[in-house]
Design a protein around this motif. Structure first.
Motif, PDB file in Angstrom:
ATOM      1  N   GLY A  25     -30.821  -5.586 -13.153  1.00 51.80           N
ATOM      2  CA  GLY A  25     -32.110  -5.232 -13.736  1.00 51.80           C
ATOM      3  C   GLY A  25     -32.135  -3.810 -14.270  1.00 51.80           C
ATOM      4  N   ARG A  26     -31.498  -2.912 -13.560  1.00 50.93           N
ATOM      5  CA  ARG A  26     -31.418  -1.518 -14.028  1.00 50.93           C
ATOM      6  C   ARG A  26     -30.565  -1.422 -15.288  1.00 50.93           C
ATOM      7  NH1 ARG A  26     -29.245   1.844  -9.483  1.00 50.93           N
ATOM      8  NH2 ARG A  26     -30.025   3.640 -10.663  1.00 50.93           N
ATOM      9  N   VAL A  27     -29.491  -2.229 -15.349  1.00 54.05           N
ATOM     10  CA  VAL A  27     -28.677  -2.272 -16.577  1.00 54.05           C
ATOM     11  C   VAL A  27     -29.539  -2.766 -17.742  1.00 54.05           C
ATOM     12  CG1 VAL A  27     -26.732  -3.420 -17.724  1.00 54.05           C
ATOM     13  CG2 VAL A  27     -26.461  -2.523 -15.401  1.00 54.05           C
ATOM     14  N   MET A  28     -30.332  -3.801 -17.493  1.00 55.21           N
ATOM     15  CA  MET A  28     -31.240  -4.285 -18.541  1.00 55.21           C
ATOM     16  C   MET A  28     -32.153  -3.157 -19.000  1.00 55.21           C
ATOM     17  SD  MET A  28     -30.772  -7.464 -19.462  1.00 55.21           S
ATOM     18  CE  MET A  28     -32.346  -7.848 -20.229  1.00 55.21           C
ATOM     19  N   GLY A  29     -32.704  -2.406 -18.059  1.00 55.83           N
ATOM     20  CA  GLY A  29     -33.557  -1.276 -18.413  1.00 55.83           C
ATOM     21  C   GLY A  29     -32.827  -0.255 -19.263  1.00 55.83           C
ATOM     22  N   CYS A  30     -31.590   0.062 -18.892  1.00 56.73           N
ATOM     23  CA  CYS A  30     -30.789   1.013 -19.682  1.00 56.73           C
ATOM     24  C   CYS A  30     -30.574   0.511 -21.101  1.00 56.73           C
ATOM     25  CB  CYS A  30     -29.426   1.243 -19.023  1.00 56.73           C
ATOM     26  SG  CYS A  30     -29.436   2.285 -17.579  1.00 56.73           S
ATOM     27  N   ALA A  41     -18.908   0.146 -18.996  1.00 55.21           N
ATOM     28  CA  ALA A  41     -19.116   0.021 -17.554  1.00 55.21           C
ATOM     29  C   ALA A  41     -19.039   1.366 -16.829  1.00 55.21           C
ATOM     30  CB  ALA A  41     -18.140  -0.991 -16.966  1.00 55.21           C
ATOM     31  N   PRO A  42     -18.027   2.210 -17.098  1.00 55.83           N
ATOM     32  CA  PRO A  42     -17.996   3.501 -16.398  1.00 55.83           C
ATOM     33  C   PRO A  42     -19.217   4.385 -16.715  1.00 55.83           C
ATOM     34  CG  PRO A  42     -15.841   3.012 -17.324  1.00 55.83           C
ATOM     35  CD  PRO A  42     -16.791   1.985 -17.867  1.00 55.83           C
ATOM     36  N   GLY A  43     -19.672   4.348 -17.956  1.00 56.54           N
ATOM     37  CA  GLY A  43     -20.851   5.130 -18.319  1.00 56.54           C
ATOM     38  C   GLY A  43     -22.104   4.634 -17.623  1.00 56.54           C
ATOM     39  N   LEU A  44     -22.235   3.319 -17.525  1.00 53.64           N
ATOM     40  CA  LEU A  44     -23.382   2.744 -16.817  1.00 53.64           C
ATOM     41  C   LEU A  44     -23.303   3.057 -15.323  1.00 53.64           C
ATOM     42  CD1 LEU A  44     -23.600  -0.669 -18.693  1.00 53.64           C
ATOM     43  CD2 LEU A  44     -25.376   1.099 -18.664  1.00 53.64           C
ATOM     44  N   CYS A  45     -22.107   3.004 -14.745  1.00 53.74           N
ATOM     45  CA  CYS A  45     -21.933   3.364 -13.325  1.00 53.74           C
ATOM     46  C   CYS A  45     -22.399   4.789 -13.075  1.00 53.74           C
ATOM     47  CB  CYS A  45     -20.467   3.259 -12.910  1.00 53.74           C
ATOM     48  SG  CYS A  45     -19.858   1.608 -12.653  1.00 53.74           S
ATOM     49  N   GLY A  49     -25.506   5.599 -10.965  1.00 54.55           N
ATOM     50  CA  GLY A  49     -25.035   6.003  -9.649  1.00 54.55           C
ATOM     51  C   GLY A  49     -24.649   4.840  -8.764  1.00 54.55           C
ATOM     52  N   VAL A  50     -23.949   3.862  -9.344  1.00 56.40           N
ATOM     53  CA  VAL A  50     -23.522   2.693  -8.576  1.00 56.40           C
ATOM     54  C   VAL A  50     -22.003   2.570  -8.612  1.00 56.40           C
ATOM     55  CG1 VAL A  50     -25.679   1.450  -8.972  1.00 56.40           C
ATOM     56  CG2 VAL A  50     -23.762   1.071 -10.500  1.00 56.40           C
ATOM     57  N   ALA A  51     -21.480   1.831  -7.650  1.00 58.32           N
ATOM     58  CA  ALA A  51     -20.040   1.605  -7.562  1.00 58.32           C
ATOM     59  C   ALA A  51     -19.572   0.675  -8.677  1.00 58.32           C
ATOM     60  CB  ALA A  51     -19.704   0.995  -6.202  1.00 58.32           C
ATOM     61  N   LYS A  52     -18.284   0.799  -9.014  1.00 59.77           N
ATOM     62  CA  LYS A  52     -17.701  -0.061 -10.045  1.00 59.77           C
ATOM     63  C   LYS A  52     -17.843  -1.532  -9.692  1.00 59.77           C
ATOM     64  CE  LYS A  52     -13.757   2.651 -10.614  1.00 59.77           C
ATOM     65  NZ  LYS A  52     -12.341   2.784 -10.991  1.00 59.77           N
ATOM     66  N   SER A  53     -17.671  -1.873  -8.426  1.00 61.01           N
ATOM     67  CA  SER A  53     -17.761  -3.282  -8.027  1.00 61.01           C
ATOM     68  C   SER A  53     -19.172  -3.821  -8.247  1.00 61.01           C
ATOM     69  CB  SER A  53     -17.347  -3.454  -6.566  1.00 61.01           C
ATOM     70  OG  SER A  53     -18.172  -2.681  -5.714  1.00 61.01           O
ATOM     71  N   ARG A  75     -11.415   1.148 -32.346  1.00 60.79           N
ATOM     72  CA  ARG A  75     -10.729   2.314 -31.777  1.00 60.79           C
ATOM     73  C   ARG A  75     -11.192   2.696 -30.377  1.00 60.79           C
ATOM     74  NH1 ARG A  75      -9.962   6.069 -37.137  1.00 60.79           N
ATOM     75  NH2 ARG A  75      -9.150   4.372 -38.381  1.00 60.79           N
ATOM     76  N   ALA A  76     -11.995   1.874 -29.771  1.00 65.36           N
ATOM     77  CA  ALA A  76     -12.421   2.149 -28.396  1.00 65.36           C
ATOM     78  C   ALA A  76     -11.410   1.562 -27.429  1.00 65.36           C
ATOM     79  CB  ALA A  76     -13.797   1.556 -28.132  1.00 65.36           C
ATOM     80  N   ARG A  77     -11.280   2.168 -26.271  1.00 65.68           N
ATOM     81  CA  ARG A  77     -10.344   1.685 -25.265  1.00 65.68           C
ATOM     82  C   ARG A  77     -11.022   0.791 -24.226  1.00 65.68           C
ATOM     83  NH1 ARG A  77      -7.177   6.939 -23.432  1.00 65.68           N
ATOM     84  NH2 ARG A  77      -8.713   8.103 -24.596  1.00 65.68           N
ATOM     85  N   ARG A  78     -12.345   0.775 -24.245  1.00 61.16           N
ATOM     86  CA  ARG A  78     -13.078  -0.012 -23.254  1.00 61.16           C
ATOM     87  C   ARG A  78     -14.051  -0.940 -23.938  1.00 61.16           C
ATOM     88  NH1 ARG A  78     -13.842   5.199 -20.313  1.00 61.16           N
ATOM     89  NH2 ARG A  78     -12.413   5.074 -18.562  1.00 61.16           N
TER      90      ARG A  78
END
Length: 158
Positions: A25-30, A41-45, A49-53, A75-78
């Motif tokens: 839900g927080r990802v949806m908000g973002c 994913a790393p930027g959203l983490c 402030g959440v773990a990768k898992s 040209r993106a790596r992720r």
């Protein structure tokens, strides 16, 4: 920025009540409040402030539900994530099968309760309401699609 963070937290609580994880839900908000920043994913983490898992599970849940799509910018790596086109129309359409399932459940209940008047009345009401929704909701979404299409040229000129 504090208002956006508050919105993201509110979205997390809202979507959690609808059955998603709070992180999803927080990802949806973002993504709803996205200002053009990369949504990998790393930027959203980091932002949430959440773990990768936890993020992996949330993104998988959102992708499986058709709410977000994964893409890779040139040209993106992720991989990056964005809301699918007409995310909420798609979400409503995916829920329409539940109307038929509820009506079928009510039919099963009617067979189980026999002639008990109060139980029959409740189950008939359930069956009839969900049958109505299964019949009428697609028409409502079609009207929404038509209205959205008609309004698109006006919005793009603004």
């Amino acid at each position: 920025m504090a208002d956006v963070e508050e919105f993201v937290e509110s979205a997390g609580l809202y979507f959690e009540r609808l059955g998603l994880s709070r992180t999803a839900g927080r990802v949806m908000g973002c993504l709803l409040a996205d200002t053009g920043e990369a949504a990998d994913a790393p930027g959203l983490c980091e932002r949430l402030g959440v773990a990768k898992s936890s993020m992996s599970v949330a993104l998988h849940q959102l992708e499986r539900g058709g709410l977000v799509e994964r893409y890779r910018p040139s040209r993106a790596r992720r991989d990056h994530y964005r809301l699918t086109d007409d995310v909420f129309g798609r979400a409503f359409r995916s829920k329409m099968a539940e109307f038929t399932a509820f009506a079928a459940l009510a039919e099963q209940g009617l067979g189980a309760v026999g002639d008990h008047p109060a139980a029959r009345a409740r189950l008939e009401h359930m069956r009839d309401m969900y049958a109505f929704m299964a019949r009428e909701f697609p028409r409502l979404l079609d009207r929404w699609d038509a209205e959205r299409t008609d309004a698109a040229p006006r919005r793009s000129r603004a």
